[in-house]
Design a protein around this motif. Structure first.
Motif, mmCIF file in Angstrom:
data_model
loop_
_atom_site.group_PDB
_atom_site.id
_atom_site.type_symbol
_atom_site.label_atom_id
_atom_site.label_comp_id
_atom_site.label_asym_id
_atom_site.label_seq_id
_atom_site.Cartn_x
_atom_site.Cartn_y
_atom_site.Cartn_z
ATOM 1 N N UNK A 288 7.724 4.870 -11.780
ATOM 2 C CA UNK A 288 6.440 4.852 -10.884
ATOM 3 C C UNK A 288 5.924 3.571 -10.065
ATOM 4 N N UNK A 289 5.664 2.670 -11.055
ATOM 5 C CA UNK A 289 4.859 1.655 -10.508
ATOM 6 C C UNK A 289 5.676 0.924 -9.616
ATOM 7 N N UNK A 290 7.282 0.720 -9.723
ATOM 8 C CA UNK A 290 8.059 0.030 -8.666
ATOM 9 C C UNK A 290 7.926 1.085 -7.340
ATOM 10 N N UNK A 291 7.982 2.371 -7.641
ATOM 11 C CA UNK A 291 7.963 3.062 -6.416
ATOM 12 C C UNK A 291 6.539 2.805 -5.709
ATOM 13 N N UNK A 292 5.489 2.561 -6.275
ATOM 14 C CA UNK A 292 4.310 2.306 -5.806
ATOM 15 C C UNK A 292 4.489 1.022 -4.762
ATOM 16 N N UNK A 293 5.098 0.102 -5.505
ATOM 17 C CA UNK A 293 5.423 -1.309 -4.818
ATOM 18 C C UNK A 293 6.127 -1.074 -3.418
ATOM 19 N N UNK A 294 7.063 -0.112 -3.637
ATOM 20 C CA UNK A 294 7.997 0.119 -2.481
ATOM 21 C C UNK A 294 7.232 1.017 -1.655
ATOM 22 N N UNK A 295 6.515 1.832 -1.807
ATOM 23 C CA UNK A 295 6.193 2.959 -0.850
ATOM 24 C C UNK A 295 4.817 2.591 -0.267
ATOM 25 N N UNK A 296 3.743 2.206 -1.076
ATOM 26 C CA UNK A 296 2.556 2.054 -0.707
ATOM 27 C C UNK A 296 2.131 1.167 0.217
ATOM 28 N N UNK A 297 3.038 0.128 0.691
ATOM 29 C CA UNK A 297 2.534 -0.824 1.661
ATOM 30 C C UNK A 297 2.680 -0.017 3.090
ATOM 31 N N UNK A 298 3.429 0.954 3.311
ATOM 32 C CA UNK A 298 3.518 1.733 4.326
ATOM 33 C C UNK A 298 2.298 2.450 4.805
ATOM 34 N N UNK A 299 1.202 2.566 3.751
ATOM 35 C CA UNK A 299 -0.031 3.405 4.109
ATOM 36 C C UNK A 299 -0.721 2.938 5.464
ATOM 37 N N UNK A 300 -0.319 1.583 5.568
ATOM 38 C CA UNK A 300 -1.094 0.959 6.740
ATOM 39 C C UNK A 300 -0.906 1.599 8.217
ATOM 40 N N UNK A 301 0.388 2.275 8.125
ATOM 41 C CA UNK A 301 0.876 3.045 9.425
ATOM 42 C C UNK A 301 0.318 4.382 9.652
ATOM 43 N N UNK A 302 -0.467 4.507 10.719
ATOM 44 C CA UNK A 302 -1.167 5.971 10.981
ATOM 45 C C UNK A 302 -0.381 6.466 12.193
ATOM 46 N N UNK A 303 -0.591 7.916 12.262
ATOM 47 C CA UNK A 303 -0.172 8.480 13.223
ATOM 48 C C UNK A 303 1.288 8.469 13.720
ATOM 49 N N UNK A 304 2.358 8.253 12.759
ATOM 50 C CA UNK A 304 3.632 8.318 12.930
ATOM 51 C C UNK A 304 4.035 9.647 13.304
ATOM 52 N N UNK A 305 5.139 9.604 14.349
ATOM 53 C CA UNK A 305 5.830 10.702 14.537
ATOM 54 C C UNK A 305 6.322 11.646 13.517
ATOM 55 N N UNK A 306 6.891 11.030 12.334
ATOM 56 C CA UNK A 306 6.879 11.595 11.177
ATOM 57 C C UNK A 306 7.275 10.703 9.880
ATOM 58 N N UNK A 307 7.414 11.249 8.890
ATOM 59 C CA UNK A 307 7.748 10.317 7.710
ATOM 60 C C UNK A 307 8.414 10.982 6.548
#
Length: 411
Positions: free
Chosen positions: A177-196
């Protein structure tokens, strides 16, 4: 021993790498194959990597040992049909990549596949591949954020796919889980995407947290500036308490809140378009021009950092920040006069402060010419200031005695 006996002595044995202790061999592998050991920092997010994967082809034993060290890295594969991605993000954004094209890194298993796809892009026959690592992922996401802010349609066309995996596990195991957070949470800065789209064996709590964070709008220009102003005030409090080193750290954080990048002597201004001349809405800067407020706050941070360095008697750093402050002031005065006649928010008293502090730094460094020029400029903006007047009197005496010549200080 005679010469004949000496010549018949056997030569000393040749050094054998595999005869070295395993711990020492492992340390050598890390110097060759660890992204953290081979990363050469060039400042402002710029870097390059010098991984030496050729050692893997030496023999089977070395390959087996060295591969374990290589697997300690956290690689990320970025794939995209975005034909100008390298120029737009990697080159202009100074983002470091480890390798380009997938065929160059077949031995490097990656934990995360990032697909940056654009809806409506007819040319999806060619995909470009780039290898980076986890340490650089937040910087990549920040660059994508800057691109989205400068291009209003960028986010609405971008579809991001994140595929997690453990490249070294035989079965599909869930990445911790901790490693997943390191890989995924930096993308939180991107808003209004067409899709994720998120794929792979994963912890659904992390995915839920990411989608929730992405649904929260990023701060407005007014909110960024208010945050910077609050940090500036916190830095002032640390300064008044005599903790000058801490005040500098907080002032740098205030710069970063406005998307300035400060890295020692290097300085970069990002996201200019986000603070355009439209009036700010809400907060303590309501109705003011964002670009002017940002410039004013930046100027205040400049000379505050300079004063903290003066207190610490760090004269070269004080001189550097003085140069930065004065260059910023003089450029802004000229540009605003040429463009629209908008008055500079920086007052004459503040400009006098910047030049006076530069004079103090120059005097300590024995940079006589810049000291004299700065002193005369300070006196133009604050002719009644006693400290400036005393130094100016000392300058005039040196001019009268011929120790200094006036023509040396012409602008």
């Amino acid at each position: 021993m005679d010469l004949q006996t000496q010549s018949s002595a056997p030569p000393p044995p040749r050094a054998n790498f595999l005869s070295l202790p395993f711990e020492l061999r492992n340390e050598i592998y890390r110097h060759l194959l660890s992204t953290r050991r081979t990363r050469i920092d060039l400042g402002l997010g710029r870097a390059r990597y010098n991984l030496q994967t050729a050692i893997l082809a030496t023999n089977q034993r070395i390959n087996a040992e060295a591969s374990k060290v290589l697997q300690e890295n956290r690689f990320i594969n970025i794939t995209t049909p975005w034909t100008t991605f390298k120029q737009d993000v990697l080159v202009q954004g100074k983002f470091p990549i480890i390798a380009e094209r997938k065929d160059k890194f077949p031995c490097m298993g990656f934990h995360l596949l990032v697909i940056l796809d654009f809806m409506g892009d007819a040319n999806k026959t060619v995909f470009y591949n780039y290898l980076t690592c986890l340490d650089d992922l937040p910087h990549l996401c920040k660059l994508l954020f800057y691109t989205s802010c400068e291009g209003p349609n960028f986010s609405s066309l971008l579809h991001v796919t994140l595929a997690l995996k453990d490249p070294h596990a035989r079965a599909k195991t869930v990445v911790p889980k901790a490693l997943q957070e390191s890989f995924m949470m930096p993308f939180a800065i991107l808003k209004g995407l067409h899709g994720l789209t998120i794929k792979g064996a994963r912890n659904k709590e992390v995915e839920k947290a990411l989608r929730k964070a992405m649904s929260v709008p990023n701060p407005t220009a007014a909110e960024y500036l208010e945050s910077a102003a609050a940090l500036k005030d916190a830095g002032n409090a640390a300064f008044k308490a005599g903790d000058y080193a801490r005040s500098i750290r907080i002032y740098i954080q205030a710069y970063e809140a406005m998307h300035f990048i400060v890295d020692g002597q290097r300085f970069a201004i990002m996201l200019d378009g986000y603070f355009a001349s439209n009036p700010l809405i809400g907060g303590c800067f309501d109705g003011q021009r964002g670009d002017l407020v940002r410039h004013h706050l930046g100027s205040q941070l400049n000379w505050n950092i300079q004063q903290a360095h003066l207190k610490l008697e760090e004269w070269p750093q004080a001189y550097l920040w003085g140069e930065r402050a004065i260059s910023d002031l003089e450029y802004a005065n000229v540009q605003q006069s040429i463009l629209d006649g908008t008055p500079n928010l920086v007052t004459e008293a503040e400009q006098a402060k910047a030049y006076w502090r530069m004079a103090v730094a120059c005097k300590a460094l024995d940079r006589t010419q810049v000291w004299a020029r700065s002193l005369m400029k300070a006196s133009m903006f604050a002719p009644q200031d006693r400290a400036i007047r005393r130094e100016l009197d000392a300058l005039e005496k040196r001019l009268e005695t011929g120790e200094l010549a006036m023509e040396d200080f012409d602008a």
